[in-house]
Write a protein that holds these residues in place. Structure first.
Motif, PDB file in Angstrom:
ATOM      1  N   CYS A  37      -2.215   1.653   1.406  1.00  0.00           N
ATOM      2  CA  CYS A  37      -0.988   1.805   2.179  1.00  0.00           C
ATOM      3  C   CYS A  37      -1.280   2.487   3.498  1.00  0.00           C
ATOM      4  O   CYS A  37      -2.356   3.057   3.684  1.00  0.00           O
ATOM      5  CB  CYS A  37       0.047   2.606   1.393  1.00  0.00           C
ATOM      6  SG  CYS A  37      -0.413   4.315   1.096  1.00  0.00           S
ATOM      7  N   ASN A  52       0.447  -2.454   0.018  1.00  0.00           N
ATOM      8  CA  ASN A  52       0.000  -3.818  -0.250  1.00  0.00           C
ATOM      9  C   ASN A  52       0.049  -4.209  -1.720  1.00  0.00           C
ATOM     10  O   ASN A  52      -0.393  -5.292  -2.074  1.00  0.00           O
ATOM     11  CB  ASN A  52      -1.414  -4.036   0.298  1.00  0.00           C
ATOM     12  CG  ASN A  52      -2.469  -3.273  -0.464  1.00  0.00           C
ATOM     13  OD1 ASN A  52      -2.146  -2.448  -1.307  1.00  0.00           O
ATOM     14  ND2 ASN A  52      -3.722  -3.531  -0.169  1.00  0.00           N
ATOM     15  N   ASN A  53       0.597  -3.362  -2.566  1.00  0.00           N
ATOM     16  CA  ASN A  53       0.574  -3.646  -3.993  1.00  0.00           C
ATOM     17  C   ASN A  53       1.836  -3.055  -4.634  1.00  0.00           C
ATOM     18  O   ASN A  53       2.164  -1.895  -4.395  1.00  0.00           O
ATOM     19  CB  ASN A  53      -0.689  -3.016  -4.590  1.00  0.00           C
ATOM     20  CG  ASN A  53      -0.850  -3.278  -6.052  1.00  0.00           C
ATOM     21  OD1 ASN A  53      -0.003  -2.933  -6.863  1.00  0.00           O
ATOM     22  ND2 ASN A  53      -1.969  -3.884  -6.407  1.00  0.00           N
ATOM     23  N   ASN A  86       4.142  -4.746   1.961  1.00  0.00           N
ATOM     24  CA  ASN A  86       3.554  -5.392   3.124  1.00  0.00           C
ATOM     25  C   ASN A  86       2.213  -5.961   2.724  1.00  0.00           C
ATOM     26  O   ASN A  86       1.273  -5.223   2.483  1.00  0.00           O
ATOM     27  CB  ASN A  86       3.401  -4.380   4.257  1.00  0.00           C
ATOM     28  CG  ASN A  86       2.864  -4.998   5.517  1.00  0.00           C
ATOM     29  OD1 ASN A  86       2.492  -6.164   5.554  1.00  0.00           O
ATOM     30  ND2 ASN A  86       2.818  -4.222   6.564  1.00  0.00           N
ATOM     31  N   TYR A  87       2.115  -7.285   2.662  1.00  0.00           N
ATOM     32  CA  TYR A  87       0.877  -7.915   2.217  1.00  0.00           C
ATOM     33  C   TYR A  87      -0.187  -7.982   3.294  1.00  0.00           C
ATOM     34  O   TYR A  87      -1.282  -8.429   3.047  1.00  0.00           O
ATOM     35  CB  TYR A  87       1.169  -9.318   1.689  1.00  0.00           C
ATOM     36  CG  TYR A  87       1.954  -9.268   0.413  1.00  0.00           C
ATOM     37  CD1 TYR A  87       1.327  -8.960  -0.788  1.00  0.00           C
ATOM     38  CD2 TYR A  87       3.314  -9.493   0.396  1.00  0.00           C
ATOM     39  CE1 TYR A  87       2.052  -8.887  -1.960  1.00  0.00           C
ATOM     40  CE2 TYR A  87       4.041  -9.429  -0.771  1.00  0.00           C
ATOM     41  CZ  TYR A  87       3.398  -9.131  -1.951  1.00  0.00           C
ATOM     42  OH  TYR A  87       4.109  -9.053  -3.114  1.00  0.00           O
ATOM     43  N   GLU A  88       0.132  -7.528   4.513  1.00  0.00           N
ATOM     44  CA  GLU A  88      -0.844  -7.576   5.587  1.00  0.00           C
ATOM     45  C   GLU A  88      -1.799  -6.387   5.588  1.00  0.00           C
ATOM     46  O   GLU A  88      -2.769  -6.378   6.306  1.00  0.00           O
ATOM     47  CB  GLU A  88      -0.140  -7.672   6.934  1.00  0.00           C
ATOM     48  CG  GLU A  88       0.583  -8.985   7.086  1.00  0.00           C
ATOM     49  CD  GLU A  88       1.253  -9.106   8.427  1.00  0.00           C
ATOM     50  OE1 GLU A  88       0.808  -8.459   9.384  1.00  0.00           O
ATOM     51  OE2 GLU A  88       2.226  -9.856   8.512  1.00  0.00           O
ATOM     52  N   SER A  91      -6.994  -4.886   1.940  1.00  0.00           N
ATOM     53  CA  SER A  91      -7.461  -4.315   0.690  1.00  0.00           C
ATOM     54  C   SER A  91      -8.958  -4.525   0.584  1.00  0.00           C
ATOM     55  O   SER A  91      -9.499  -5.491   1.106  1.00  0.00           O
ATOM     56  CB  SER A  91      -6.750  -4.999  -0.481  1.00  0.00           C
ATOM     57  OG  SER A  91      -7.317  -4.595  -1.697  1.00  0.00           O
TER      58      SER A  91
END
Length: 144
Positions: A37, A52-53, A86-88, A91
């Motif tokens: 994050c 992201n998760n 937010n998947y951008e 990771s």
């Protein structure tokens, strides 16, 4: 005019606070969470964090009061923390995509694709365009 200057000064202070958060993000959230994050912005004493998760998002929501206390220890007082999916956010598990590589492999690139004749205008076009749209880019643009 005065109102514009005041707004600019306030946004500059928020940007300074955000920069301070970014510098200390790993200390505030821990190594694993800091990779999943990031703080996006501070607006009206509200910190927006992108995660992201969904599991990390849930953990942050559950512990946001502790995070708020930790942040206040750095001299940043917040009214609220909002956590968004937010998947951008990058990771470690995902392969990083390079824009240059994407462009090099794009279906419209001539060097990677055979040239064929468009059935509509009889002009040469990369095979990738024809297979994707059934016509060349120029014919596609005329209809869209």
């Amino acid at each position: 005019m005065r109102n514009c200057i005041d707004n600019f000064k306030k946004s500059w202070k928020d940007l300074d606070k955000l920069s301070k958060l970014n510098e200390n993000w790993e200390k505030l959230t821990g190594l694993e969470l800091s990779k999943a994050c990031k703080p996006l912005k501070i607006e009206h004493k509200t910190l927006i964090i992108a995660v992201n998760n969904p599991q990390w998002r849930q953990a942050l929501i559950y512990n946001k009061h502790r995070l708020k206390e930790s942040i206040s220890g750095f001299g940043i007082n917040l009214n609220e923390i909002k956590i968004i999916q937010n998947y951008e956010v990058k990771s470690l598990d995902k392969k990083e995509i390079n824009a240059k590589t994407v462009w090099e492999n794009h279906p419209s690139r001539i060097k990677n694709n055979n040239m064929v004749i468009c059935k509509i205008c009889n002009s040469p076009a990369p095979e990738g365009e024809i297979s994707r749209w059934g016509k060349c880019t120029f014919c596609w643009r005329k209809n869209n």
